[in-house]
Design a protein around this motif. Structure first.
Motif, PDB file in Angstrom:
ATOM      1  N   ALA A   7     -72.141  22.135 -21.656  1.00 32.46           N
ATOM      2  CA  ALA A   7     -71.571  21.662 -20.400  1.00 32.46           C
ATOM      3  C   ALA A   7     -71.401  20.142 -20.438  1.00 32.46           C
ATOM      4  O   ALA A   7     -70.368  19.598 -20.037  1.00 32.46           O
ATOM      5  CB  ALA A   7     -72.468  22.074 -19.228  1.00 32.46           C
ATOM      6  N   THR A   8     -72.413  19.441 -20.939  1.00 32.44           N
ATOM      7  CA  THR A   8     -72.333  17.987 -21.038  1.00 32.44           C
ATOM      8  C   THR A   8     -71.170  17.550 -21.921  1.00 32.44           C
ATOM      9  O   THR A   8     -70.409  16.639 -21.573  1.00 32.44           O
ATOM     10  CB  THR A   8     -73.654  17.422 -21.600  1.00 32.44           C
ATOM     11  N   LEU A   9     -71.019  18.225 -23.061  1.00 32.35           N
ATOM     12  CA  LEU A   9     -69.944  17.876 -23.989  1.00 32.35           C
ATOM     13  C   LEU A   9     -68.569  18.064 -23.345  1.00 32.35           C
ATOM     14  O   LEU A   9     -67.680  17.217 -23.479  1.00 32.35           O
ATOM     15  CB  LEU A   9     -70.034  18.739 -25.252  1.00 32.35           C
ATOM     16  N   ILE A  10     -68.395  19.200 -22.652  1.00 29.44           N
ATOM     17  CA  ILE A  10     -67.106  19.477 -22.004  1.00 29.44           C
ATOM     18  C   ILE A  10     -66.788  18.379 -20.984  1.00 29.44           C
ATOM     19  O   ILE A  10     -65.688  17.828 -20.948  1.00 29.44           O
ATOM     20  CB  ILE A  10     -67.140  20.856 -21.297  1.00 29.44           C
ATOM     21  N   VAL A  11     -67.773  18.050 -20.141  1.00 31.57           N
ATOM     22  CA  VAL A  11     -67.513  17.077 -19.074  1.00 31.57           C
ATOM     23  C   VAL A  11     -67.294  15.683 -19.660  1.00 31.57           C
ATOM     24  O   VAL A  11     -66.493  14.898 -19.152  1.00 31.57           O
ATOM     25  CB  VAL A  11     -68.647  17.107 -18.029  1.00 31.57           C
ATOM     26  N   GLN A  12     -67.998  15.390 -20.756  1.00 28.73           N
ATOM     27  CA  GLN A  12     -67.757  14.101 -21.422  1.00 28.73           C
ATOM     28  C   GLN A  12     -66.305  14.006 -21.895  1.00 28.73           C
ATOM     29  O   GLN A  12     -65.644  12.967 -21.709  1.00 28.73           O
ATOM     30  CB  GLN A  12     -68.708  13.972 -22.613  1.00 28.73           C
ATOM     31  N   ARG A  13     -65.784  15.091 -22.458  1.00 33.42           N
ATOM     32  CA  ARG A  13     -64.372  15.091 -22.900  1.00 33.42           C
ATOM     33  C   ARG A  13     -63.437  14.943 -21.697  1.00 33.42           C
ATOM     34  O   ARG A  13     -62.429  14.241 -21.769  1.00 33.42           O
ATOM     35  CB  ARG A  13     -64.054  16.379 -23.677  1.00 33.42           C
ATOM     36  N   MET A  14     -63.787  15.606 -20.566  1.00 33.66           N
ATOM     37  CA  MET A  14     -62.964  15.467 -19.349  1.00 33.66           C
ATOM     38  C   MET A  14     -62.909  14.008 -18.903  1.00 33.66           C
ATOM     39  O   MET A  14     -61.855  13.506 -18.502  1.00 33.66           O
ATOM     40  CB  MET A  14     -63.559  16.308 -18.212  1.00 33.66           C
TER      41      MET A  14
ATOM     42  N   GLU B   2     -63.310  11.320 -20.740  1.00 33.07           N
ATOM     43  CA  GLU B   2     -62.536  10.509 -21.682  1.00 33.07           C
ATOM     44  C   GLU B   2     -61.040  10.750 -21.515  1.00 33.07           C
ATOM     45  O   GLU B   2     -60.225   9.845 -21.691  1.00 33.07           O
ATOM     46  CB  GLU B   2     -62.972  10.835 -23.116  1.00 33.07           C
ATOM     47  N   LYS B   3     -60.666  12.003 -21.183  1.00 36.13           N
ATOM     48  CA  LYS B   3     -59.242  12.366 -21.131  1.00 36.13           C
ATOM     49  C   LYS B   3     -58.610  12.113 -19.774  1.00 36.13           C
ATOM     50  O   LYS B   3     -57.424  11.842 -19.686  1.00 36.13           O
ATOM     51  CB  LYS B   3     -59.081  13.853 -21.479  1.00 36.13           C
ATOM     52  N   LEU B   4     -59.376  12.286 -18.696  1.00 32.42           N
ATOM     53  CA  LEU B   4     -58.745  12.244 -17.375  1.00 32.42           C
ATOM     54  C   LEU B   4     -59.539  11.500 -16.307  1.00 32.42           C
ATOM     55  O   LEU B   4     -58.982  10.711 -15.549  1.00 32.42           O
ATOM     56  CB  LEU B   4     -58.491  13.680 -16.875  1.00 32.42           C
ATOM     57  N   LEU B   5     -60.851  11.750 -16.242  1.00 27.99           N
ATOM     58  CA  LEU B   5     -61.571  11.364 -15.024  1.00 27.99           C
ATOM     59  C   LEU B   5     -61.829   9.868 -14.923  1.00 27.99           C
ATOM     60  O   LEU B   5     -61.818   9.306 -13.838  1.00 27.99           O
ATOM     61  CB  LEU B   5     -62.888  12.141 -14.930  1.00 27.99           C
ATOM     62  N   ALA B   6     -62.085   9.220 -16.067  1.00 31.08           N
ATOM     63  CA  ALA B   6     -62.387   7.785 -16.037  1.00 31.08           C
ATOM     64  C   ALA B   6     -61.311   7.020 -16.801  1.00 31.08           C
ATOM     65  O   ALA B   6     -60.670   7.560 -17.701  1.00 31.08           O
ATOM     66  CB  ALA B   6     -63.757   7.524 -16.651  1.00 31.08           C
ATOM     67  N   ASN B   7     -61.123   5.778 -16.424  1.00 33.23           N
ATOM     68  CA  ASN B   7     -60.208   4.884 -17.135  1.00 33.23           C
ATOM     69  C   ASN B   7     -61.067   3.928 -17.970  1.00 33.23           C
ATOM     70  O   ASN B   7     -61.655   2.993 -17.424  1.00 33.23           O
ATOM     71  CB  ASN B   7     -59.366   4.117 -16.122  1.00 33.23           C
ATOM     72  N   PRO B   8     -61.150   4.152 -19.283  1.00 33.41           N
ATOM     73  CA  PRO B   8     -62.112   3.394 -20.105  1.00 33.41           C
ATOM     74  C   PRO B   8     -61.819   1.897 -20.169  1.00 33.41           C
ATOM     75  O   PRO B   8     -62.688   1.119 -20.547  1.00 33.41           O
ATOM     76  CB  PRO B   8     -61.982   4.046 -21.481  1.00 33.41           C
ATOM     77  N   VAL B   9     -60.610   1.499 -19.788  1.00 32.11           N
ATOM     78  CA  VAL B   9     -60.292   0.072 -19.819  1.00 32.11           C
ATOM     79  C   VAL B   9     -61.066  -0.677 -18.739  1.00 32.11           C
ATOM     80  O   VAL B   9     -61.543  -1.788 -18.949  1.00 32.11           O
ATOM     81  CB  VAL B   9     -58.770  -0.143 -19.635  1.00 32.11           C
ATOM     82  N   ILE B  10     -61.204  -0.045 -17.581  1.00 30.52           N
ATOM     83  CA  ILE B  10     -61.819  -0.757 -16.456  1.00 30.52           C
ATOM     84  C   ILE B  10     -63.069  -0.065 -15.906  1.00 30.52           C
ATOM     85  O   ILE B  10     -63.726  -0.593 -15.022  1.00 30.52           O
ATOM     86  CB  ILE B  10     -60.811  -0.934 -15.286  1.00 30.52           C
ATOM     87  N   GLU B  11     -63.407   1.119 -16.427  1.00 34.52           N
ATOM     88  CA  GLU B  11     -64.529   1.867 -15.863  1.00 34.52           C
ATOM     89  C   GLU B  11     -65.510   2.336 -16.934  1.00 34.52           C
ATOM     90  O   GLU B  11     -65.116   2.672 -18.056  1.00 34.52           O
ATOM     91  CB  GLU B  11     -64.005   3.111 -15.105  1.00 34.52           C
ATOM     92  N   ASP B  12     -66.771   2.355 -16.574  1.00 36.61           N
ATOM     93  CA  ASP B  12     -67.806   3.002 -17.381  1.00 36.61           C
ATOM     94  C   ASP B  12     -68.202   4.293 -16.684  1.00 36.61           C
ATOM     95  O   ASP B  12     -68.219   4.363 -15.458  1.00 36.61           O
ATOM     96  CB  ASP B  12     -69.052   2.112 -17.488  1.00 36.61           C
ATOM     97  N   PHE B  13     -68.550   5.316 -17.468  1.00 37.92           N
ATOM     98  CA  PHE B  13     -69.044   6.526 -16.824  1.00 37.92           C
ATOM     99  C   PHE B  13     -70.379   6.932 -17.426  1.00 37.92           C
ATOM    100  O   PHE B  13     -70.684   6.606 -18.574  1.00 37.92           O
ATOM    101  CB  PHE B  13     -68.032   7.682 -16.904  1.00 37.92           C
ATOM    102  N   ALA B  14     -71.170   7.639 -16.617  1.00 35.51           N
ATOM    103  CA  ALA B  14     -72.458   8.154 -17.068  1.00 35.51           C
ATOM    104  C   ALA B  14     -72.633   9.553 -16.505  1.00 35.51           C
ATOM    105  O   ALA B  14     -72.335   9.799 -15.332  1.00 35.51           O
ATOM    106  CB  ALA B  14     -73.587   7.241 -16.597  1.00 35.51           C
ATOM    107  N   LEU B  15     -73.078  10.468 -17.352  1.00 30.60           N
ATOM    108  CA  LEU B  15     -73.326  11.835 -16.903  1.00 30.60           C
ATOM    109  C   LEU B  15     -74.802  12.005 -16.590  1.00 30.60           C
ATOM    110  O   LEU B  15     -75.650  11.498 -17.316  1.00 30.60           O
ATOM    111  CB  LEU B  15     -72.940  12.858 -17.982  1.00 30.60           C
ATOM    112  N   GLU B  16     -75.101  12.730 -15.510  1.00 27.77           N
ATOM    113  CA  GLU B  16     -76.483  13.134 -15.259  1.00 27.77           C
ATOM    114  C   GLU B  16     -76.730  14.483 -15.934  1.00 27.77           C
ATOM    115  O   GLU B  16     -75.803  15.135 -16.413  1.00 27.77           O
ATOM    116  CB  GLU B  16     -76.734  13.231 -13.754  1.00 27.77           C
ATOM    117  N   ALA B  17     -77.979  14.902 -15.968  1.00 25.26           N
ATOM    118  CA  ALA B  17     -78.327  16.171 -16.615  1.00 25.26           C
ATOM    119  C   ALA B  17     -77.681  17.329 -15.847  1.00 25.26           C
ATOM    120  O   ALA B  17     -77.722  17.361 -14.620  1.00 25.26           O
ATOM    121  CB  ALA B  17     -79.832  16.335 -16.646  1.00 25.26           C
ATOM    122  N   PRO B  18     -77.080  18.297 -16.571  1.00 25.61           N
ATOM    123  CA  PRO B  18     -76.488  19.464 -15.909  1.00 25.61           C
ATOM    124  C   PRO B  18     -77.562  20.301 -15.218  1.00 25.61           C
ATOM    125  O   PRO B  18     -78.697  20.387 -15.694  1.00 25.61           O
ATOM    126  CB  PRO B  18     -75.868  20.259 -17.063  1.00 25.61           C
ATOM    127  N   ARG B  19     -77.188  20.884 -14.089  1.00 27.33           N
ATOM    128  CA  ARG B  19     -78.089  21.794 -13.379  1.00 27.33           C
ATOM    129  C   ARG B  19     -77.407  23.160 -13.286  1.00 27.33           C
ATOM    130  O   ARG B  19     -76.224  23.226 -12.955  1.00 27.33           O
ATOM    131  CB  ARG B  19     -78.354  21.288 -11.965  1.00 27.33           C
TER     132      ARG B  19
END
Lengths: 90, 90
Positions: free
Chosen positions: A57-64, A66-83
């Motif tokens: 689940a973490t891997l899938i959301v990390q790919r999401m 990188e591809k769509l949810l965050a803009n790596p030029v101006i944003e950092d993202f962090a995932l919390e533990a899946p529940r």
């Protein structure tokens, strides 16, 4: 296959201007919150995915992110533990 | 007096329509992420405040959320534990 909920924090990268945050600082001071020093405003997402394990689940959301949810030029993202999430509940 | 950074998660309350989240689900499916089931989109803030203790910082930011940052009719908010922040760094 379980349903996992993965919380994601997306924040403006350090040094990137955040006019929305600056406006909120001004509004808070006007309301009497004199102790506020800085506010940064980003997004908080919860992504529900079907996956075989929390790691998957973490891997899938990390790919999401990188591809769509965050803009790596101006944003950092962090995932919390899946529940694990009971199905049919929000 | 220390500078504390208090992270705040603001999410749409359960049952409240989240059209932005629904749009992201559609976009993710179009991109091939077939396993996505639901996405809810809220805001993630980091609020830096001067306070005498972590407890005082939490109380101040909780009042800010109630007065300005969150809309209690449609949003829930949760504060994370305050972290002492070195001054002059973002």
């Amino acid at each position: 296959m379980e349903l996992y909920r993965v919380p994601v924090q997306i924040v403006p990268r350090p040094g990137i201007l955040d006019p929305q945050g600056a406006a909120v600082v001004g509004a808070l001071k006007t309301l009497g919150f004199a102790s506020v020093v800085d506010v940064r405003i980003g997004r908080f997402l919860t992504v529900d995915v079907d996956a075989d394990s929390a790691e998957a689940a973490t891997l899938i959301v990390q790919r999401m992110c990188e591809k769509l949810l965050a803009n790596p030029v101006i944003e950092d993202f962090a995932l919390e533990a899946p529940r694990v999430q009971p199905r049919g509940k929000s």
